[in-house]
Write a protein that holds these residues in place. Structure first.
Motif, short mmCIF file in Angstrom:
data_model
loop_
_atom_site.label_atom_id
_atom_site.label_comp_id
_atom_site.label_asym_id
_atom_site.label_seq_id
_atom_site.Cartn_x
_atom_site.Cartn_y
_atom_site.Cartn_z
N VAL A 1 0.74 -1.25 0.09
CA VAL A 1 -0.08 -0.14 0.01
C VAL A 1 1.01 1.40 -0.01
CG1 VAL A 1 -1.74 1.44 1.43
CG2 VAL A 1 -2.12 -1.12 0.96
N VAL A 2 1.96 1.00 0.77
CA VAL A 2 2.82 2.39 0.90
C VAL A 2 3.59 2.60 -0.64
CG1 VAL A 2 5.22 3.18 1.60
CG2 VAL A 2 3.70 1.92 3.19
N LEU A 3 3.83 1.30 -1.27
CA LEU A 3 4.21 1.71 -2.67
C LEU A 3 3.16 2.08 -3.74
CD1 LEU A 3 6.28 -1.69 -3.33
CD2 LEU A 3 7.19 0.86 -2.82
N HIS A 4 1.93 1.45 -3.54
CA HIS A 4 0.76 2.00 -4.13
C HIS A 4 0.47 3.36 -4.26
CE1 HIS A 4 -3.12 0.68 -5.99
NE2 HIS A 4 -3.62 1.69 -5.09
N ILE A 5 0.79 4.21 -3.03
CA ILE A 5 0.37 5.51 -2.71
C ILE A 5 1.77 6.30 -3.29
CG2 ILE A 5 0.19 7.35 -1.01
CD1 ILE A 5 -1.50 5.17 0.74
N TRP A 6 2.94 5.80 -2.89
CA TRP A 6 4.23 6.24 -3.56
C TRP A 6 3.96 6.49 -5.03
CZ3 TRP A 6 9.70 3.98 -2.69
CH2 TRP A 6 10.74 4.83 -3.10
N ALA A 7 3.68 5.33 -5.72
CA ALA A 7 3.42 5.42 -7.04
C ALA A 7 2.42 6.50 -7.77
CB ALA A 7 3.21 4.17 -7.75
N LEU A 8 1.48 6.47 -6.74
CA LEU A 8 0.25 7.37 -7.23
C LEU A 8 0.81 8.96 -7.22
CD1 LEU A 8 -2.78 8.39 -7.45
CD2 LEU A 8 -2.89 8.23 -4.75
N HIS A 9 1.62 9.35 -6.03
CA HIS A 9 2.07 10.63 -6.06
C HIS A 9 3.11 11.02 -7.05
CE1 HIS A 9 0.37 11.88 -1.89
NE2 HIS A 9 -0.12 10.79 -2.19
N VAL A 10 3.61 10.28 -7.99
CA VAL A 10 4.45 10.59 -8.81
C VAL A 10 3.64 11.33 -9.90
CG1 VAL A 10 6.15 9.76 -10.79
CG2 VAL A 10 6.15 8.93 -8.35
N PRO A 11 2.75 10.51 -10.72
CA PRO A 11 1.82 11.31 -11.62
C PRO A 11 0.70 12.09 -11.03
CG PRO A 11 1.24 8.99 -11.62
CD PRO A 11 2.21 9.15 -10.59
N GLY A 12 0.33 11.80 -9.91
CA GLY A 12 -0.69 12.37 -9.11
C GLY A 12 -2.08 11.63 -9.39
N ASN A 13 -3.25 12.34 -8.96
CA ASN A 13 -4.39 11.35 -9.10
C ASN A 13 -5.22 11.48 -10.68
OD1 ASN A 13 -4.53 12.19 -6.31
ND2 ASN A 13 -6.27 10.51 -6.30
N ASN A 14 -5.79 10.60 -11.06
CA ASN A 14 -6.63 10.48 -12.16
C ASN A 14 -7.70 11.39 -11.83
OD1 ASN A 14 -7.70 10.25 -14.86
ND2 ASN A 14 -8.53 8.33 -14.40
N ASN A 15 -8.72 11.81 -12.55
CA ASN A 15 -9.90 12.57 -12.00
C ASN A 15 -11.05 12.33 -13.03
OD1 ASN A 15 -10.35 14.58 -14.32
ND2 ASN A 15 -7.88 14.68 -13.71
N PRO A 16 -12.26 12.81 -12.65
CA PRO A 16 -13.54 12.19 -13.68
C PRO A 16 -13.31 12.52 -14.87
CG PRO A 16 -14.23 13.09 -11.36
CD PRO A 16 -12.64 13.17 -11.56
N VAL A 17 -12.78 13.61 -15.15
CA VAL A 17 -12.37 14.29 -16.76
C VAL A 17 -11.20 13.30 -17.26
CG1 VAL A 17 -12.38 15.97 -18.13
CG2 VAL A 17 -13.25 16.48 -15.96
N GLY A 18 -10.20 12.77 -16.57
CA GLY A 18 -9.39 11.86 -17.16
C GLY A 18 -8.37 12.58 -17.79
N ILE A 19 -8.43 13.86 -17.80
CA ILE A 19 -7.25 14.62 -18.42
C ILE A 19 -5.93 14.84 -17.56
CG2 ILE A 19 -8.74 15.66 -20.07
CD1 ILE A 19 -8.60 18.12 -18.29
N ASP A 20 -4.64 15.03 -18.16
CA ASP A 20 -3.66 15.52 -17.33
C ASP A 20 -3.89 16.96 -16.94
OD1 ASP A 20 -2.21 13.13 -17.67
OD2 ASP A 20 -1.55 13.51 -19.60
N ILE A 21 -3.39 17.04 -15.66
CA ILE A 21 -3.58 18.43 -15.33
C ILE A 21 -2.34 18.98 -14.66
CG2 ILE A 21 -6.05 18.54 -14.50
CD1 ILE A 21 -4.96 17.67 -11.87
N LYS A 22 -2.13 20.49 -14.80
CA LYS A 22 -1.14 20.89 -14.26
C LYS A 22 -0.97 21.11 -12.64
CE LYS A 22 -0.89 24.51 -16.96
NZ LYS A 22 -0.76 25.87 -17.17
N LYS A 23 0.05 20.72 -12.25
CA LYS A 23 -0.01 20.54 -10.60
C LYS A 23 1.29 21.50 -9.99
CE LYS A 23 1.16 16.63 -10.95
NZ LYS A 23 1.62 15.29 -10.27
#
Lengths: 420, 259
Positions: A206-228
């Motif tokens: 789960v730690v790796l799962h969240i780590w891997a999530l924090h690299v590209p960031g969350n997807n979202n309902p619109v499903g587009i890449d967003i600037k962060k």
């Protein structure tokens, strides 16, 4: 991201952070830019973390009172239910917690399927998730064996016997798994050991799962890449924390209802009969969350092929990022995929239903059709759909559809360009 | 709020779905009002005490209850016999103990801490005395049967003459609620088989209800505590959820987005 140049205010904090950047980590987690349009389906990640922690804490407490011995396991569970202070509460939370965990994980997985969260660049998050899901199933299965009731014993016998389908070495593997020539005390003690171990493996993943999530960031309902970070994002704290908290509380109300008012409805009555190797229950049924795969297993007439089909049904998910050829993530902009998505949901629910029914007559026929469709969806429909489907126009940013507030895309774009 | 509603709808669908899945074999059991059902369900104390009487005078000659102790009889949430009464009940049983200083086993009157004395020494002895069928232990019997209390309650009243064409072996009886309709236990209850101390008429129906209530308590001795705590916990969660909802609205009002 701003966390790279984060500097603690106090001298002590700086001294510590230079040596172990825990404060940087904490800062990253609170500031983590999250798409602001996440809906409630996105709250299940937090809910699942809660489920895991709950299972670990209640499990540790139960392990202090439980005795992993074929002659004493059933009695020790009754001891927990009767004589341990609030033992009934701890055990019912743990037993129903497993079901709630799976309920949440299925919602989490189907959310990914709908919004295409498994697609590039999030393949590793997705695959880690599938591994976690597999480990969850192993943990749940072994945990169900521990009370040493009839369904524990016979469930363990049926599932471990699946390995005997492997040509040549199958029988040997089963004996090795059992630690003898039938499910018995050695099986129970090793299942207990593994049931204790797996949650901590899950925690690591789960730690790796969240780590891997924090690299590209969350997807979202619109499903587009967003600037962060941008006006499309909000910091994780307090915005997402409070929203996750609210959803978690709603989830806990459902959870509490099961624990306090119908604690045994998701279990099987036969598991309150002590394991008896001489008496086979009329129907051997796995827990509800394994039923779709059980249906797939039984729908294939050949034992080995049935096992292969069941395993493939799970492992095929790992290949999903490559099977789905569409570049568009969110089903919101994929009118055809959206329909096939709901057909798949119905298909899995049907598989779950027939998995609980006897494998004969109409039920078996339905199971076979549903199994075939399950594979058809992943192996044929998804790859073809990516090329054939005419998708809807995708907005430029999250703010666009919100600010626009009208189906008139040109007007929305115009308004947005003014804001920029 | 619409999304929330959808979420609740889907969650409830899932719970219904799983409940449905397991209610595979549907039989119409006899129904009665169980005082222990519902949000505030509690046991009927008098019924529990009568139920214990039925158990000990009728069932206990064959059925053990090995996970219960005599002290349970005076504990809160159960039949709540006075401690003196529970002690007297315990003392009326002979308990095998030992070995003593001379290495001998001996028999003594029961104490509160003793487990319920079993009618047979072991499963084999029980089978031998009952034509090969083992009278199941009753400690968690209610939870070990699909229909739960309704099933037990119905079974006790379900004895009837076999329909024409059904032949029964010696020592096998016909019961319309039994799985397969054939049961090794003769009808255990008949009107007036016990004499209730509180003057309640000991009809088969009344005794069935009392003893089933007692069995429910035996299987779930903390049921009352569970219901009480559950209500408090859920009310607490609902209040907290409402507070957090308004906090969330407030926090998100800084962002032009809907929650």
């Amino acid at each position: 991201m701003s966390d790279h140049d984060y500097k603690p205010k106090s001298k002590v904090g700086q001294w510590f952070n230079d040596r172990l950047p825990l404060l940087t980590l904490a800062n990253h987690l609170t500031d983590y830019p999250t798409p602001k349009n996440l809906n409630y389906w996105w709250t299940f990640g937090g809910i699942l973390t809660f489920c895991l922690i709950t299972q670990i804490i209640t499990g540790l407490t139960l392990a202090m009172h439980y005795i992993a011995h074929a002659d004493m396991a059933f009695e020790s569970v009754e001891h927990i239910m009767r004589d341990v202070n609030y033992g009934w509460l701890i055990r019912y939370i743990h037993a129903n917690g497993a079901s709630m965990f799976f309920l949440a994980v299925y919602i989490h997985i189907f959310r990914s399927l709908f919004y295409g969260s498994y697609k590039s660049p999030r393949e590793i998050i997705w695959i880690l998730g599938i591994v976690i899901y597999l480990l969850m199933m192993a943990a749940a299965f072994m945990g169900y064996v521990l009370p040493w009731g009839q369904m524990s014993f016979w469930g363990a016998t049926v599932i471990t016997n699946l390995f005997s389908a492997i040509p040549l070495v199958g029988e040997g593997i089963v004996t090795w798994l059992w630690g003898g020539y039938s499910v018995d005390n050695p099986t129970l003690t090793r299942f207990f050991t593994l049931h204790y171990l797996i949650p901590f493996l899950i925690l690591g993943l789960v730690v790796l799962h969240i780590w891997a999530l924090h690299v590209p960031g969350n997807n979202n309902p619109v499903g587009i890449d967003i600037k962060k970070p941008s006006k499309d994002t909000v910091p994780f704290h307090p915005y997402i924390v409070i929203k996750d908290g609210f959803a978690l509380l709603m989830f806990m109300i459902v959870f509490a209802f099961f624990v306090f008012y119908t604690p045994n409805i998701l279990g099987h009555a036969d598991n309150y009969i002590e394991a008896n190797p001489m008496v086979t229950p009329a129907h051997i049924v796995p827990e509800w969350y394994l039923l779709p795969f059980y249906a797939i297993l039984r729908s294939v007439p050949d034992k080995l092929l049935g096992v292969v089909a069941m395993l493939s049904a799970i492992l095929i998910l790992a290949a999903l990022p490559w099977l789905d050829t569409s570049k568009i993530r969110s089903a919101v902009f994929r009118p055809l995929y959206k329909q096939f998505y709901w057909i798949l949901v119905a298909d899995v629910l049907i598989l779950g239903y027939v998995g609980a029914m006897p494998a004969e007559g109409l039920y078996l026929l339905i199971a076979r059709v549903a199994t075939a469709y399950y594979f058809l969806h992943f192996l044929v429909i998804l790859p073809v759909l990516g090329f054939k489907e005419r998708t809807l126009p995708v907005p430029l940013s999250i703010t666009e559809p919100i600010l626009g507030g009208s189906p008139n895309l040109a007007a929305a774009r115009h308004r947005e360009s003014k804001i920029k | 709020m619409k999304k929330l509603f959808k979420l609740i709808l889907i969650l409830s669908f899932f719970s219904l779905y799983s409940a449905q899945t397991f209610a595979a074999e549907k039989v119409d059991y006899l129904k009665t009002d169980w005082s222990f059902k519902g949000l505030f369900g509690k046991f009927d104390r008098a019924s529990l005490q009568r139920g214990y009487q039925v158990y000990t005078e009728v069932c206990a000659s064959c059925h053990s209850m090995k996970y219960l102790s005599y002290r349970n009889l005076s504990e809160e949430g159960g039949p709540e016999f006075s401690e003196a009464a529970a002690k007297a009940i315990a003392a009326s049983f002979d308990v095998k103990d030992g070995p003593n200083a001379d290495g001998e086993m001996f028999t003594r009157p029961g104490k509160l801490s003793d487990k319920f004395v079993m009618p047979y020494d072991n499963v084999k002895a029980a089978q031998a005395a009952n034509g090969g069928a083992y009278p199941p232990d009753m400690s968690v019997l209610v939870k070990a049967r699909g229909g739960g209390v309704d099933y037990i309650y119905s079974l006790l009243q379900g004895y009837e003459d076999p329909p024409s064409g059904v032949t029964l072996d010696d020592g096998v009886y016909y019961n319309k609620y039994m799985y397969g309709n054939k049961i090794r236990m003769a009808a255990p209850l008949s009107d007036g088989i016990v004499e209730y101390g509180d003057g309640t008429n000991a009809s088969v129906e009344q005794m069935s209800k009392d003893v089933t209530t007692f069995l429910m308590w035996a299987a779930e001795p903390h049921l009352e505590a569970r219901h009480q705590m559950g209500f408090k916990a859920i009310v607490y969660l609902i209040i907290l959820t409402i507070l957090v909802y308004f906090s969330m609205k407030k926090i998100w009002s800084r962002v032009e987005s809907e929650v």
